[in-house]
Design a protein around this motif. Structure first.
Motif, mmCIF file in Angstrom:
data_model
loop_
_atom_site.group_PDB
_atom_site.id
_atom_site.type_symbol
_atom_site.label_atom_id
_atom_site.label_comp_id
_atom_site.label_asym_id
_atom_site.label_seq_id
_atom_site.Cartn_x
_atom_site.Cartn_y
_atom_site.Cartn_z
ATOM 1 N N HIS A 173 0.808 -1.220 0.000
ATOM 2 C CA HIS A 173 0.000 0.000 0.000
ATOM 3 C C HIS A 173 0.840 1.267 0.000
ATOM 4 O O HIS A 173 0.316 2.354 0.214
ATOM 5 C CB HIS A 173 -0.926 0.009 1.229
ATOM 6 N N ASP A 199 -14.249 -2.977 -3.127
ATOM 7 C CA ASP A 199 -14.569 -2.391 -1.832
ATOM 8 C C ASP A 199 -13.404 -1.565 -1.271
ATOM 9 O O ASP A 199 -13.540 -0.921 -0.230
ATOM 10 C CB ASP A 199 -14.947 -3.481 -0.831
ATOM 11 N N ASP A 200 -12.270 -1.587 -1.961
ATOM 12 C CA ASP A 200 -11.106 -0.787 -1.551
ATOM 13 C C ASP A 200 -11.144 0.505 -2.357
ATOM 14 O O ASP A 200 -10.721 0.559 -3.509
ATOM 15 C CB ASP A 200 -9.823 -1.565 -1.820
ATOM 16 N N ARG A 215 -10.540 -5.447 -6.281
ATOM 17 C CA ARG A 215 -11.097 -5.277 -4.929
ATOM 18 C C ARG A 215 -11.906 -3.986 -4.909
ATOM 19 O O ARG A 215 -11.431 -2.943 -4.466
ATOM 20 C CB ARG A 215 -9.973 -5.230 -3.884
ATOM 21 N N GLU A 224 -10.577 2.967 -7.461
ATOM 22 C CA GLU A 224 -10.836 1.663 -6.867
ATOM 23 C C GLU A 224 -9.661 0.742 -7.178
ATOM 24 O O GLU A 224 -9.111 0.787 -8.283
ATOM 25 C CB GLU A 224 -12.126 1.052 -7.406
ATOM 26 N N ARG A 225 -9.307 -0.091 -6.169
ATOM 27 C CA ARG A 225 -8.207 -1.035 -6.382
ATOM 28 C C ARG A 225 -8.665 -2.130 -7.341
ATOM 29 O O ARG A 225 -9.778 -2.643 -7.230
ATOM 30 C CB ARG A 225 -7.766 -1.648 -5.053
ATOM 31 N N ASP A 229 -10.074 7.301 2.601
ATOM 32 C CA ASP A 229 -10.341 5.904 2.269
ATOM 33 C C ASP A 229 -11.808 5.572 2.499
ATOM 34 O O ASP A 229 -12.450 6.084 3.436
ATOM 35 C CB ASP A 229 -9.472 4.973 3.116
ATOM 36 N N GLY A 230 -12.341 4.686 1.650
ATOM 37 C CA GLY A 230 -13.668 4.125 1.853
ATOM 38 C C GLY A 230 -14.820 4.983 1.371
ATOM 39 O O GLY A 230 -15.950 4.498 1.309
ATOM 40 N N TRP A 281 -4.584 0.539 -9.462
ATOM 41 C CA TRP A 281 -5.855 1.186 -9.199
ATOM 42 C C TRP A 281 -6.419 1.726 -10.514
ATOM 43 O O TRP A 281 -5.674 2.017 -11.451
ATOM 44 C CB TRP A 281 -5.700 2.347 -8.218
#
Length: 678
Positions: A44, A152-153, A150, A146-147, A171-172, A129
């Motif tokens: 990260h 939701d990341d 994933r 967004e990753r 984040d999020g 990303w």
């Protein structure tokens, strides 16, 4: 004598077991710590994921004016490759012009350029990303990532729009209703709109600090729509081109929400405070498209188009089958008039209707047929309209400059070709600083394609009409004089009268009519081959049904358009016998030519201009192959078969289209090239 803790059989005693257990625990903790450190400082870590450049160079604002009527020339251009991400439908390229800068947003990240010359000012990309959205307000720009793999990341990153300096990251957070057409989501008054995972509330996040400022719940059981190409839009009083910003009344964001009983709503929200300004219920089962134009909110879905004033009053409405088809109708607001381009029931493709509605009274001031505009934009009191074809039978796209007062237009070609149905970007226009910015999708580089952005300025006047790019009408060759009887006989198409008028296609652009046919279709008669058990004798003659139109109004009706999308074979036309031997170029001896059309698609002012036009045609083809054996200055073969060849001879761009036999198109293309050189 000291005792030992070693048990018989070399087994460790209780103390040794404790040491082993502690060692295992320590090892597990070390592995976990290493995993955490790797996750945080390697996987990260910003130092390897992010490629971020900034600038300290100033940039001056642009005036709210586009190029004048007349010829257009390329000021600068750039191409952005399509970046395929994990989220389907959000892998296009989008643009925006404001404060002297041009923003390019794609799955690969952000690139911000000087709008005058295209020089890169700053950029931001993240490895692993995908950028799925962006927005801007009050000199702040926010990007949503967004990753890969994933979803939701999630990550929001705020920037100073002029320098590119990063201001914050969160984040999020999830943006409210990102548009697939523009990759933008609503923002205004220094606030960007976000939502929760259930899409049941709106949040206001400061574009300066990234902190939440307010929360507004949606009506009970309602959720933000995500299924439309453009489910939201916003107007910021400080956004857009700089001179127009001072005249805007304020900020307004509009979002589409789905509610129980299969009813939809459009909510207008003050982005600065989160207060709902008004709400309108729509009898729509699917998500509508929403657009905001200087205080006018447009809502479209399938068979209905509605226009609401800033206070929520409906000022105009249109109904009809597929009035906007599957995307928002092109629209612009200029001089107090809302200009809307809508489809007409019962009209042919490419024949739409433009109407001008007075915003205060809702009265339609004028209405006229238009050639299927792909995009509109406004600068000052002038409206610019992009037409996919300058004329149905010519290659380049065209630009109409529209007077919003009475609908009068002037037309000029643009130096590119386009296919509005190509994926990658919706056709886009913007005007500022005396320039016109146009973006169109391209099929090349294959397979993913790219989006081409062209900045156009007023060009020098030529010796001919501006509608033809300054080329005199006498420079256009007669398409029906490019093939002679010996050329046709060589591919078994003899017996045709090359002066036959039924196959001559003529065209005009604006007030200019070309004196010679620009296309010529040759009709060929043949007899059906005998099959076993069929008595010999005369057979009924047939003709292929494809013909070029005799007038520009009817348009060209060849089976393959210049974009290379080949349709099915002509019904009732025979195929060459697969058992027969082939001659030069693969032609089948004794077989008849089917659907032969020769067309002059463009004449450039210079050979270089013609070469760029042919290259533009090649770039929008899904299948293209170079043909150096044609002995023209340039030649390409389009489509899955060798039936369509586009070539350039000096300043002339032509297309030879022959359905079969194989090899006939190449042979005829050589004959056309030789005749033009003679």
């Amino acid at each position: 004598m000291g005792g030992t803790r070693q048990r018989p059989g070399d087994r460790p005693g209780p103390a040794g077991g404790v040491r082993v257990a502690l060692g295992l625990v320590a090892g597990a903790l070390a592995v976990a710590l290493c995993a955490v450190l790797v996750e945080r400082f390697v996987l990260h870590a910003e130092w390897w994921q992010v490629r971020h450049t900034v600038t300290a160079k100033p940039v001056a604002p642009q005036s709210d004016v586009g190029p004048p009527p007349g010829p257009l020339a390329v000021s600068w251009e750039e191409t952005t490759r399509i970046h395929g991400g994990s989220a389907g439908g959000y892998d296009g390229v989008a643009y925006g012009v404001a404060r002297g800068q041009l923003v390019t947003a794609s799955g690969g990240g952000l690139v911000v350029r000087d709008a005058r010359n295209g020089a890169e000012r700053w950029s931001y990309r993240r490895t692993g990303w995908t950028l799925l959205g962006w927005t801007s307000t009050r000199s702040r720009l926010v990007a949503y990532f967004e990753r890969d793999g994933r979803r939701d990341d999630r990550l929001l990153v705020g920037f100073d729009e002029l320098s590119g300096a990063q201001l914050w990251r969160r984040d999020g957070e999830r943006p409210a209703a990102v548009s697939r057409a523009t990759l933008r989501w609503p923002a205004g008054a220094g606030v960007v709109l976000t939502t929760d995972d259930g899409r049941s509330a709106l949040y206001g996040v400061s574009a300066l600090t990234g902190k939440r400022l307010w929360r507004t719940p949606l009506p009970k059981a309602c959720r933000l729509f995500e299924g439309a190409a453009q489910p939201s839009d916003a107007l910021d009083a400080a956004d857009g081109t700089d001179t127009r910003a001072d005249t805007r009344a304020g900020a307004l964001a509009a979002v589409a929400v789905g509610c129980p009983e299969q009813l939809g709503r459009v909510l207008a929200v003050d982005p600065g405070t989160g207060r709902v300004l008004w709400s309108r219920t729509l009898a729509l089962k699917e998500s509508p498209d929403v657009r905001v134009l200087d205080g006018v909110v447009l809502v479209s879905r399938g068979s209905a188009l509605r226009a609401f004033a800033a206070d929520g009053d409906q000022i105009a409405g249109w109904d009809g089958d597929e009035v906007c088809e599957d995307r928002m109708c092109p629209a612009a607001l200029a001089d107090g008039r809302l200009l809307v381009v809508r489809h007409q029931a019962g009209k042919g493709a490419g024949t739409d209707r433009m109407e001008a509605v007075d915003v205060r009274s809702g009265r339609v001031e004028w209405s006229r047929d238009v050639p299927g505009y792909a995009a509109l934009t406004q600068a000052g009191d002038t409206v610019y309209a992009l037409r996919p074809r300058l004329s149905e039978q010519l290659l380049p796209a065209g630009l109409d400059i529209v007077d919003p007062g009475d609908g009068g237009t002037t037309t000029a070609p643009v130096p590119f070709a386009m296919d509005p149905d190509l994926a990658g970007a919706h056709p886009w226009l913007a005007a500022a600083g005396g320039l016109l910015y146009a973006a169109v999708a391209e099929a090349a580089p294959r397979p993913a394609g790219a989006v081409r952005l062209v900045a156009l300025r007023g060009g020098p006047e030529g010796t001919g009409p501006a509608e033809l790019g300054g080329v005199p009408v006498d420079d256009w060759p007669d398409a029906c004089a490019l093939l002679k009887k010996p050329d046709l006989a060589a591919v078994h198409a003899g017996g045709h009268d090359t002066g036959h008028d039924s196959g001559a296609g003529r065209t005009s652009v604006g007030t200019v009519t070309l004196p010679h046919p620009v296309s010529c279709t040759y009709e060929t008669k043949w007899e059906e081959p005998e099959s076993e058990g069929t008595p010999a004798g005369p057979k009924p003659s047939k003709t292929p049904s494809a013909k070029a139109s005799a007038t520009a109004k009817e348009g060209e009706k060849a089976r393959e358009d210049p974009d290379g999308d080949r349709k099915g074979e002509t019904e009732g036309s025979p195929s060459p016998d697969a058992g027969q031997s082939t001659g030069p170029d693969g032609a089948v001896p004794g077989s008849a030519v089917r659907g032969l059309t020769v067309s002059v698609r463009w004449v450039g002012e210079t050979p270089g201009a013609a070469a760029k036009m042919l290259d533009a045609l090649e770039a929008i083809q899904s299948q293209a192959r170079e043909r150096p054996d044609i002995h023209a200055d340039q030649a390409y073969e389009f489509g899955p078969t060798a039936g369509m060849i586009a070539l350039r001879v000096d300043r002339v761009v032509l297309v030879v289209d022959v359905d079969r036999p194989p090899g006939a198109a190449a042979r005829l293309a050589r004959a056309v090239a030789d005749r033009l050189r003679a």
